[in-house]
Design an enzyme around this catalytic site. Sequence first.
Site, short mmCIF file in Angstrom:
data_model
loop_
_atom_site.label_atom_id
_atom_site.label_comp_id
_atom_site.label_asym_id
_atom_site.label_seq_id
_atom_site.Cartn_x
_atom_site.Cartn_y
_atom_site.Cartn_z
N GLU A 1 81.61 49.80 23.99
CA GLU A 1 80.20 49.99 24.36
C GLU A 1 80.05 51.35 25.04
OE1 GLU A 1 77.10 48.53 24.12
OE2 GLU A 1 76.49 50.24 25.35
N ARG B 1 66.88 37.92 28.39
CA ARG B 1 67.94 38.52 27.58
C ARG B 1 69.30 38.33 28.26
NH1 ARG B 1 66.72 42.52 23.54
NH2 ARG B 1 64.50 42.44 23.14
N TYR C 1 52.76 36.78 25.97
CA TYR C 1 53.36 36.34 27.23
C TYR C 1 53.80 34.89 27.14
CZ TYR C 1 48.77 34.27 28.35
OH TYR C 1 47.61 33.55 28.34
N ASP D 1 70.68 45.49 14.40
CA ASP D 1 69.73 46.59 14.20
C ASP D 1 70.36 47.78 13.48
OD1 ASP D 1 67.77 45.14 15.43
OD2 ASP D 1 67.41 46.54 17.08
C1 LIG Z 1 59.89 45.04 22.81
C2 LIG Z 1 60.84 44.26 21.96
C3 LIG Z 1 60.73 42.87 21.92
C4 LIG Z 1 61.61 42.12 21.12
N1 LIG Z 1 61.48 40.77 21.10
C5 LIG Z 1 62.32 40.04 20.33
C6 LIG Z 1 62.21 38.61 20.31
O1 LIG Z 1 61.35 38.01 20.98
N2 LIG Z 1 63.09 37.91 19.53
C7 LIG Z 1 64.05 38.55 18.76
O2 LIG Z 1 64.81 37.86 18.07
N3 LIG Z 1 64.16 39.90 18.78
C8 LIG Z 1 63.34 40.65 19.54
N4 LIG Z 1 63.47 42.01 19.57
C9 LIG Z 1 64.51 42.67 18.75
C10 LIG Z 1 65.87 42.62 19.42
O3 LIG Z 1 65.79 43.08 20.75
C11 LIG Z 1 66.89 43.48 18.66
O4 LIG Z 1 66.78 43.23 17.27
C12 LIG Z 1 68.31 43.17 19.10
O5 LIG Z 1 68.46 43.42 20.47
C13 LIG Z 1 69.30 44.02 18.30
O6 LIG Z 1 70.59 43.80 18.81
P1 LIG Z 1 71.78 44.75 18.35
O7 LIG Z 1 72.99 44.25 19.07
O8 LIG Z 1 71.84 44.86 16.89
O9 LIG Z 1 71.37 46.20 18.88
P2 LIG Z 1 71.23 46.73 20.38
O10 LIG Z 1 70.68 45.68 21.28
O11 LIG Z 1 70.49 48.01 20.29
O12 LIG Z 1 72.72 47.00 20.85
C14 LIG Z 1 73.45 48.13 20.40
C15 LIG Z 1 74.50 48.47 21.45
O13 LIG Z 1 75.33 49.51 20.94
C16 LIG Z 1 75.54 50.46 21.96
N5 LIG Z 1 75.82 51.75 21.31
C17 LIG Z 1 74.94 52.60 20.70
N6 LIG Z 1 75.58 53.68 20.22
C18 LIG Z 1 76.90 53.50 20.53
C19 LIG Z 1 78.08 54.29 20.29
N7 LIG Z 1 78.03 55.47 19.64
N8 LIG Z 1 79.28 53.82 20.75
C20 LIG Z 1 79.35 52.63 21.40
N9 LIG Z 1 78.27 51.86 21.67
C21 LIG Z 1 77.06 52.29 21.22
C22 LIG Z 1 74.24 50.46 22.75
O14 LIG Z 1 74.43 50.99 24.04
C23 LIG Z 1 73.88 48.99 22.76
O15 LIG Z 1 74.44 48.28 23.84
C24 LIG Z 1 62.60 42.78 20.35
C25 LIG Z 1 62.71 44.17 20.40
C26 LIG Z 1 61.84 44.91 21.19
C27 LIG Z 1 61.99 46.40 21.22
#
Ligand SMILES: Cc1cc2nc3c(=O)[nH]c(=O)nc-3n(C[C@H](O)[C@H](O)[C@H](O)COP(=O)(O)OP(=O)(O)OC[C@H]3O[C@@H](n4cnc5c(N)ncnc54)[C@H](O)[C@@H]3O)c2cc1C
Length: 411
Positions: free
Chosen positions: A34, A108, A215, A295
């Site tokens: 991370e 979260r 909300y 993502d």
């Molecule tokens: C306002 C908002 C509301 C949301 N509400 C919902 C909801 O109600 N329900 C739902 O299901 N989803 C919701 N989402 C979507 C959800 O938050 C994301 O889809 C989810 O968090 C994606 O998780 P992830 O692990 O793929 O990516 P991320 O959470 O972005 O995690 C990626 C991680 O990789 C790390 N990283 C990045 N680059 C590097 C690197 N080069 N080397 C090492 N580490 C790195 C980052 O620091 C981070 O910790 C919402 C999103 C937003 C913006």
Amino acid sequence: MTTIRKALVIGAGIGGLTTAAGLLRQGIDCEVFEARPTPGRLLTGGGFMLWHNAFLALRRIGLDEAVAADAVRMRFHEFRSDSGWRLARWRLDGPTARAGAPACALRRSTLHTVLTEAVGEHRIHLSRRFTGHTEDADGVTAHFEDGSTARGDVLIGADGLRSTVRTTMRNGFEPPPRYAGYTAWQAITQLPGESLVPTGTFFNLWGKGGLRFLYCRLNEHEVYWDAITSDRAGGRIDTLRLPRGAALAAAYRDWPDPIRRIISSTDEQAILPVPIHDRPPTGGWSKGRAVLVGDAAHPMTLNLSQGAGQAIESGVVLADMLGRCEPGAVPATLRAFESARRARAADMVTTSWRIGTLGLAHNGPLCRLRDVMMFTFFDSVARNQSYSLMLDDRLERTPLRIAEPLGHEAG
Ligand SMILES: Cc1cc2nc3c(=O)[nH]c(=O)nc-3n(C[C@H](O)[C@H](O)[C@H](O)COP(=O)(O)OP(=O)(O)OC[C@H]3O[C@@H](n4cnc5c(N)ncnc54)[C@H](O)[C@@H]3O)c2cc1C
């Protein structure tokens, strides 16, 4: 029996930690790298919704009950106009019974804590920013900003919207994500009182001027909210002269309570604006021994509340498939993973984007038309479409299955 001994996971978000927890359950060792020095926003940050499909996926790695234990079960999903007109009210008890899994609102940090415990803190290496990787016949080597390296059989890019693994897989070029034209200002506030915000309902308000407001109650004391403001309302969110809370209070000044109370009760520091992006669905989630989840692979707008749900589904499916990887078949297994997941994730991305465009309606007559349309269709057509997307168990799309056969009437 898998031939994979060790996986390298880049990113300790929901996608990375779910994948790691699933891999460990398959008997595959893994390390998570991370970039942040601390878990950061994940531990202090906002709340969100996890729908039935996310809990079904978590069940496959034995974590659904632990997550649900600290979450609020949702019984209603209610849509209103900015004048307080109830446009639709989905009862969630029926789908919960049919799916055999709840829809919940939670912090979260609740999900993150459960996932971290499942993976083990000793496997999560903070302050390790991934910069690139090299691959040979025997495995893959990840390179980090501090000059260190790590070696494994497979590299899993769970590094989010602006994934470095994704860019590296594309030889250093990747177009920027697609901006949706709106920002979500999210926060949690202390607001006791059932009468103001009842437990168990997820409220979704659609207003004029490209404004929306979501909300729900997270527990006895806390309410989670998201103010969604389109760029067309940009002039009304005056953060040049006003603090964030005051700027939002001004934009939402004509909205009914509890919106004004929710905004005014919130600490300035707790309000986090997030410009919303996604990527139009594309293939190319894997290359050789490297693959993307969450993502990094399928970022989507927040309108279906499914980004984390899809990250969880992808993580569980990937771990499952790697647990059955034949000798010499890492690239083929990763391609099969993409085939299993791509159509479903793409449907979510596209539908979520379309819903978001509805929220951009700006002028009064258009918004009135939208209200009438929502009043007419949201309790029937929209709910059915949303649920058939969410609880789609067609095997060609995903190996995830619904726990119980559909038997009950729509709720
Ligand atoms: C306002 C908002 C509301 C949301 N509400 C919902 C909801 O109600 N329900 C739902 O299901 N989803 C919701 N989402 C979507 C959800 O938050 C994301 O889809 C989810 O968090 C994606 O998780 P992830 O692990 O793929 O990516 P991320 O959470 O972005 O995690 C990626 C991680 O990789 C790390 N990283 C990045 N680059 C590097 C690197 N080069 N080397 C090492 N580490 C790195 C980052 O620091 C981070 O910790 C919402 C999103 C937003 C913006």
